[in-house]
Design a protein around this motif. Structure first.
Motif, mmCIF file in Angstrom:
data_model
loop_
_atom_site.group_PDB
_atom_site.id
_atom_site.type_symbol
_atom_site.label_atom_id
_atom_site.label_comp_id
_atom_site.label_asym_id
_atom_site.label_seq_id
_atom_site.Cartn_x
_atom_site.Cartn_y
_atom_site.Cartn_z
ATOM 1 N N VAL A 1 -17.899 -33.428 0.704
ATOM 2 C CA VAL A 1 -18.074 -33.240 2.141
ATOM 3 C C VAL A 1 -17.109 -34.164 2.859
ATOM 4 O O VAL A 1 -17.143 -35.388 2.677
ATOM 5 C CB VAL A 1 -19.532 -33.556 2.555
ATOM 6 C CG1 VAL A 1 -19.711 -33.397 4.050
ATOM 7 C CG2 VAL A 1 -20.488 -32.683 1.786
ATOM 8 N N ASP A 2 -16.219 -33.584 3.654
ATOM 9 C CA ASP A 2 -15.247 -34.377 4.405
ATOM 10 C C ASP A 2 -15.936 -35.171 5.498
ATOM 11 O O ASP A 2 -16.905 -34.722 6.093
ATOM 12 C CB ASP A 2 -14.196 -33.469 5.054
ATOM 13 C CG ASP A 2 -13.266 -32.844 4.029
ATOM 14 O OD1 ASP A 2 -13.094 -33.445 2.952
ATOM 15 O OD2 ASP A 2 -12.713 -31.770 4.310
ATOM 16 N N GLU A 3 -15.392 -36.377 5.765
ATOM 17 C CA GLU A 3 -15.896 -37.176 6.871
ATOM 18 C C GLU A 3 -15.236 -36.698 8.162
ATOM 19 O O GLU A 3 -14.099 -36.224 8.146
ATOM 20 C CB GLU A 3 -15.546 -38.649 6.678
ATOM 21 C CG GLU A 3 -16.264 -39.325 5.550
ATOM 22 C CD GLU A 3 -15.922 -40.802 5.462
ATOM 23 O OE1 GLU A 3 -15.352 -41.361 6.427
ATOM 24 O OE2 GLU A 3 -16.221 -41.395 4.421
ATOM 25 N N ALA A 4 -15.928 -36.868 9.247
ATOM 26 C CA ALA A 4 -15.351 -36.516 10.542
ATOM 27 C C ALA A 4 -14.288 -37.545 10.906
ATOM 28 O O ALA A 4 -14.391 -38.719 10.532
ATOM 29 C CB ALA A 4 -16.453 -36.503 11.599
#
Length: 66
Positions: free
Chosen positions: A17-20
């Motif tokens: 899951v990519d970080e914002a």
């Protein structure tokens, strides 16, 4: 001949899951990652030599007291 494996052989991890995106902090701006890593590598490589020198100095001090 070997039999073909059936079912899930190797568990597949959950997707990353990519970080914002976020703003870079002042502390992150002033840090120097490359320099820090190179210094840590140098310390790690020379730890044996340093310990040897410290042991010699300690031995000389003990011999001087006698």
């Amino acid at each position: 001949n070997a039999a073909q494996a059936q079912g899930q052989v190797v568990p597949v991890p959950a997707a990353f899951v990519d970080e914002a995106p976020r703003a870079v902090t002042a502390e992150e701006k002033k840090s120097r990652a490359y320099v820090t890593l190179r210094q840590a590598r140098g310390v790690h490589r020379s730890i044996g030599k340093v310990q040897k020198i410290v042991a010699k100095i300690k031995e000389k001090k003990e011999n001087a007291k006698k």
